[in-house]
Design a protein around this motif. Structure first.
Motif, PDB file in Angstrom:
ATOM      1  N   PHE A  25       0.806  -1.216   0.000  1.00  0.00           N
ATOM      2  CA  PHE A  25       0.000   0.000   0.000  1.00  0.00           C
ATOM      3  C   PHE A  25       0.844   1.274   0.000  1.00  0.00           C
ATOM      4  O   PHE A  25       0.451   2.292  -0.591  1.00  0.00           O
ATOM      5  N   ARG A  26       2.002   1.259   0.634  1.00  0.00           N
ATOM      6  CA  ARG A  26       2.787   2.486   0.773  1.00  0.00           C
ATOM      7  C   ARG A  26       3.773   2.715  -0.383  1.00  0.00           C
ATOM      8  O   ARG A  26       4.507   3.707  -0.391  1.00  0.00           O
ATOM      9  N   ARG A  81      -0.969  -4.936  -9.962  1.00  0.00           N
ATOM     10  CA  ARG A  81      -1.647  -4.141 -10.989  1.00  0.00           C
ATOM     11  C   ARG A  81      -2.384  -2.954 -10.372  1.00  0.00           C
ATOM     12  O   ARG A  81      -2.418  -1.857 -10.940  1.00  0.00           O
ATOM     13  N   GLY A  82      -2.989  -3.155  -9.191  1.00  0.00           N
ATOM     14  CA  GLY A  82      -3.715  -2.070  -8.544  1.00  0.00           C
ATOM     15  C   GLY A  82      -2.810  -0.912  -8.171  1.00  0.00           C
ATOM     16  O   GLY A  82      -3.131   0.265  -8.435  1.00  0.00           O
ATOM     17  N   PHE A  84      -8.469  -3.951  11.212  1.00  0.00           N
ATOM     18  CA  PHE A  84      -8.808  -2.650  10.640  1.00  0.00           C
ATOM     19  C   PHE A  84      -8.169  -2.485   9.266  1.00  0.00           C
ATOM     20  O   PHE A  84      -8.833  -2.116   8.282  1.00  0.00           O
ATOM     21  N   LEU A  85      -6.856  -2.789   9.174  1.00  0.00           N
ATOM     22  CA  LEU A  85      -6.165  -2.608   7.904  1.00  0.00           C
ATOM     23  C   LEU A  85      -6.639  -3.606   6.854  1.00  0.00           C
ATOM     24  O   LEU A  85      -6.745  -3.275   5.668  1.00  0.00           O
ATOM     25  N   ALA A  86      -6.922  -4.849   7.286  1.00  0.00           N
ATOM     26  CA  ALA A  86      -7.405  -5.850   6.332  1.00  0.00           C
ATOM     27  C   ALA A  86      -8.724  -5.414   5.714  1.00  0.00           C
ATOM     28  O   ALA A  86      -8.944  -5.563   4.503  1.00  0.00           O
ATOM     29  N   SER A  87      -9.614  -4.854   6.527  1.00  0.00           N
ATOM     30  CA  SER A  87     -10.898  -4.396   6.020  1.00  0.00           C
ATOM     31  C   SER A  87     -10.734  -3.155   5.152  1.00  0.00           C
ATOM     32  O   SER A  87     -11.259  -3.084   4.030  1.00  0.00           O
ATOM     33  N   GLN A  88      -9.981  -2.195   5.671  1.00  0.00           N
ATOM     34  CA  GLN A  88      -9.820  -0.926   4.968  1.00  0.00           C
ATOM     35  C   GLN A  88      -9.102  -1.114   3.631  1.00  0.00           C
ATOM     36  O   GLN A  88      -9.576  -0.694   2.581  1.00  0.00           O
ATOM     37  N   VAL A 140      -7.499   6.523   1.893  1.00  0.00           N
ATOM     38  CA  VAL A 140      -7.177   5.405   2.778  1.00  0.00           C
ATOM     39  C   VAL A 140      -5.876   5.683   3.528  1.00  0.00           C
ATOM     40  O   VAL A 140      -5.749   5.385   4.722  1.00  0.00           O
ATOM     41  N   LEU A 141      -4.893   6.269   2.845  1.00  0.00           N
ATOM     42  CA  LEU A 141      -3.614   6.582   3.482  1.00  0.00           C
ATOM     43  C   LEU A 141      -3.805   7.541   4.648  1.00  0.00           C
ATOM     44  O   LEU A 141      -3.219   7.350   5.725  1.00  0.00           O
ATOM     45  N   ALA A 142      -4.615   8.580   4.471  1.00  0.00           N
ATOM     46  CA  ALA A 142      -4.827   9.564   5.538  1.00  0.00           C
ATOM     47  C   ALA A 142      -5.419   8.901   6.771  1.00  0.00           C
ATOM     48  O   ALA A 142      -4.999   9.175   7.909  1.00  0.00           O
TER      49      ALA A 142
END
Length: 471
Positions: free
Chosen positions: A11-12, A43-44, A278-282, A311-313
């Motif tokens: 993600f980062r 790809r995302g 939380f992170l898995a869902s988000q 999402v990052l914020a």
């Protein structure tokens, strides 16, 4: 200049891309290679990066963009690389949830890098990290490897056994602490100016800032005596102003889990979800949304880039939420992040521009196995143990700077933690189940053979990667 990022679907990763594309540190990267075992995530993130690149060009923040290549093939990714960033997460967010829950179900700390959860994370990650190091040794023997992979200290230590001093671990929490102190004092103690410097020593996520010199004067005692100043330092608020004064040092924020263990466990257990859940869902929803979008992202509303930023914020604002009674302050978010630390390190090595940074390096350079104990950074600890200390970096490489003698209680905590992690490393290398039992049992936040056995049983049942070690 070719940079490869392992875990390129993470993600980062767009944060690293932005720093590279804008040449934030003055270094031009010609090609960026992203590698990940998950092609959908890869790809995302590539879609997010494409949007980010177009925005940077339109805003004039980038004169040209590095060539972007994505692959799931490890050998192809590292072949010919000048630098390799390792940011893998074996098992993904779902494995993190199991790390947390097995510990919490036994009344122990459920946190991904600290406590038994961190050991489980290491146990399934170390075999993969060692294999990666061996592939890099074959395909890119002159590459520098900068590791963000947690638990950073023991993972860096394992990779150094294969690649030597060309592996350096990084973390942004120590430099964030030093920057908060520097803002209050009006000068950067790591600038390299005459008479300036900082004494930071410890392991990854277990360290202390023990002095801050400006104009040859230690300014830390005055800072510790000033309530108003300490209130501006996140680590002091987490640990308690009176406690940091009693310690005579500013701790890494992760010391909260060691000094306020019961409070941390209670807060995590009382929350509706763990951090992993939380992170898995988000982030699961984020990646699913990218997968549902068409090739141009047309069905993703907002755009992939806008969705990622939202999402990052939220992710950054809720970091270590169980340790604080307030929202993170804006000044505590402005530390630069691990991507800046990595790019500064890379730039110093590539260009020769001298930098002072806090890094995870060997207690003694690997080319000096016969050097006396007095030549080590911390003489009481093994030569090949990885410490987190202030280093000077330039075109010649990474040189740790001397530190003052380490106090007995801090030395004991460091030795106890790394002893447990090294037992886990032995288990990962050899499949020795008893070594894993010893590691879980002797961790300073467990200290129980009975609980260690139950942890080992729980994590073996929870993780196929761990169960496979014993077969």
């Amino acid at each position: 200049m070719r940079l490869t990022i392992l875990g390129g679907g993470g993600f980062r990763v767009p944060l690293v891309y932005e720093a590279v594309a804008t040449a934030a540190t003055g270094l031009a990267v010609d090609e960026l290679v992203l590698q990940d075992v998950d092609p959908d995530r890869l790809r995302g993130i590539a879609r997010v990066i494409e949007g980010l690149g177009a925005e940077l060009l339109a805003a004039g923040r980038a004169a040209a963009l590095p060539r972007l290549r994505v692959t799931t093939d490890l050998r192809e990714a590292v072949r010919g690389a000048d630098f390799v960033f390792s940011a893998i997460r074996v098992g993904g967010a779902e494995a993190r949830i199991r790390d947390e829950r097995v510990a919490l179900d036994l009344g122990l700390l459920g946190q991904e890098t600290v406590g038994p959860g961190g050991l489980a994370y290491a146990l399934r990650t170390l075999p993969v990290a060692i294999d990666i190091a061996r592939v890099i040794a074959e395909e890119a023997p002159r590459a520098w490897v900068i590791s963000f992979t947690n638990p950073a200290g023991i993972v860096t230590e394992a990779m150094r056994a294969e690649l030597g001093d060309r592996v350096v671990g990084i973390c942004d929490t120590p430099i964030g602490l030093v920057r908060r102190v520097g803002r209050l004092l009006g000068a950067d103690p790591l600038s390299g100016a005459t008479g300036s410097g900082a004494d930071y020593v410890g392991l990854n996520h277990l360290g202390w800032l023990r002095s801050v010199h400006l104009d040859r004067t230690d300014r830390l005692p005055g800072l510790l005596a000033d309530d108003a100043a300490l209130e501006q330092i996140e680590e002091a608020r987490l640990m308690g102003l009176d406690w940091v004064r009693a310690e005579g040092a500013l701790p890494n924020e992760y010391l909260f889990y060691y000094r306020h263990t019961e409070e941390a466990i209670a807060r995590i257990a009382a929350a509706a979800t763990t951090r992993g859940e939380f992170l898995a869902s988000q982030q699961g929803a984020f990646y699913d949304g990218l997968s549902a979008a068409g090739p141009d992202g047309a069905r993703c509303c907002p755009s992939p880039l806008e969705a990622w930023r939202g999402v990052l914020a939220e992710r950054e604002a809720t970091y270590m939420a169980e340790s604080r009674d307030e929202e993170r302050r804006e000044e505590d978010l402005a530390g630069g992040g691990y991507q800046e630390v990595a790019l500064r390190l890379m730039t110093a090595i590539a260009t020769g521009r001298r930098e002072r940074m806090i890094l995870d390096v060997g207690n003694l350079p690997s080319g000096r196995p016969d050097a006396p104990a007095s030549a080590r950074i911390v003489p009481e600890l093994p030569a090949d143990l990885v410490l987190e200390v202030v280093c000077e970096v330039d075109g010649e490489g990474v040189r740790p700077l001397p530190v003052a003698p380490v106090e007995l209680d801090r030395l004991g905590l460091m030795a106890s933690l790394r002893g447990a992690e090294r037992a886990i490393l032995t288990a990962a290398r050899t499949g020795d189940r008893d070594a894993a039992w010893q590691g879980f049992s002797t961790h300073p936040l467990v200290s129980s053979p009975a609980l260690g056995a139950r942890l080992l049983q729980g994590y073996t049942a929870a993780h196929p990667q761990i169960a496979a070690l014993w077969r």
